[in-house]
Scaffold this motif. Structure first.
Motif, short mmCIF file in Angstrom:
data_model
loop_
_atom_site.label_atom_id
_atom_site.label_comp_id
_atom_site.label_asym_id
_atom_site.label_seq_id
_atom_site.Cartn_x
_atom_site.Cartn_y
_atom_site.Cartn_z
N ASP A 29 0.74 -1.18 0.20
CA ASP A 29 0.18 -0.32 -0.02
C ASP A 29 0.91 1.76 -0.03
OD1 ASP A 29 -2.92 -1.22 -0.21
OD2 ASP A 29 -2.54 -1.04 1.75
N GLN A 30 2.05 1.45 0.76
CA GLN A 30 2.76 2.45 1.01
C GLN A 30 3.75 2.30 -0.48
OE1 GLN A 30 2.39 4.87 3.44
NE2 GLN A 30 1.36 3.71 4.30
N ILE A 31 4.52 1.80 -1.25
CA ILE A 31 4.55 2.02 -2.31
C ILE A 31 3.61 2.30 -3.69
CG2 ILE A 31 5.62 0.26 -4.47
CD1 ILE A 31 6.97 -1.37 -2.01
N ILE A 32 2.64 1.78 -3.42
CA ILE A 32 1.14 2.59 -4.75
C ILE A 32 1.00 3.98 -4.25
CG2 ILE A 32 -0.67 2.14 -5.13
CD1 ILE A 32 -0.69 -1.13 -4.75
N ILE A 33 0.87 3.91 -2.47
CA ILE A 33 0.80 5.34 -2.44
C ILE A 33 2.17 6.53 -2.99
CG2 ILE A 33 1.19 7.19 -0.42
CD1 ILE A 33 -0.57 4.95 0.84
N ARG A 34 3.42 5.96 -2.97
CA ARG A 34 4.56 7.21 -3.50
C ARG A 34 4.71 6.30 -4.95
NH1 ARG A 34 7.30 3.57 0.16
NH2 ARG A 34 8.51 2.77 -1.73
N GLN A 35 4.59 5.47 -5.20
CA GLN A 35 4.06 5.14 -7.06
C GLN A 35 3.39 6.58 -7.28
OE1 GLN A 35 3.74 1.73 -8.16
NE2 GLN A 35 5.53 1.47 -8.28
N GLN A 36 1.50 6.66 -7.01
CA GLN A 36 1.09 7.29 -7.10
C GLN A 36 1.57 8.94 -7.26
OE1 GLN A 36 -2.10 6.53 -8.55
NE2 GLN A 36 -1.98 8.86 -9.38
N ASP A 37 1.91 9.57 -6.27
CA ASP A 37 2.54 10.81 -5.74
C ASP A 37 3.65 10.79 -7.51
OD1 ASP A 37 0.88 11.49 -3.96
OD2 ASP A 37 3.01 10.46 -1.55
N GLN A 38 4.28 9.98 -7.19
CA GLN A 38 5.43 10.65 -8.49
C GLN A 38 5.03 10.17 -9.42
OE1 GLN A 38 8.36 7.06 -9.18
NE2 GLN A 38 9.94 8.69 -9.51
N ILE A 39 3.80 9.90 -9.77
CA ILE A 39 3.24 9.68 -10.90
C ILE A 39 2.24 11.41 -11.56
CG2 ILE A 39 1.02 8.86 -12.70
CD1 ILE A 39 1.81 6.37 -11.48
N ASP A 40 1.42 11.92 -10.01
CA ASP A 40 0.93 13.11 -9.85
C ASP A 40 2.04 14.05 -10.36
OD1 ASP A 40 -1.37 11.73 -9.97
OD2 ASP A 40 -1.22 12.30 -7.33
N ARG A 41 3.45 13.68 -10.32
CA ARG A 41 4.37 15.38 -10.07
C ARG A 41 5.11 15.04 -11.49
NH1 ARG A 41 6.04 13.15 -5.05
NH2 ARG A 41 7.69 11.89 -6.13
#
Length: 72
Positions: A29-41
């Motif tokens: 879950d934490q990895i997915i959250i970080r990846q989504q933040d990176q995609i947004d940036r």
């Protein structure tokens, strides 16, 4: 026939596996959250870059001499 001791061991093993599974799920879950933040940036950066580049029609004709490196 299964002895009570064996049943207890099996139950303990299942509880251990469930605990490890929960931990793994939390990490994923934490990895997915970080990846989504990176995609947004990255999406925001891409939009910003697109705004910085002039459109083809507005740029006019290009002079290739202006694009030569300084050593020419």
């Amino acid at each position: 026939m299964t002895t009570p001791h064996t049943m207890q061991d099996r139950l303990t093993n299942l509880e251990i596996k469930a605990s490890f599974s929960e931990d793994l799920l939390d990490k994923l879950d934490q990895i997915i959250i970080r990846q989504q933040d990176q995609i947004d940036r990255l999406t925001q950066d891409l939009l910003w870059l697109r705004q910085q580049t002039p459109t083809e029609g507005a740029a006019g004709p290009r002079n290739l001499r202006d694009e030569l490196p300084p050593h020419y």
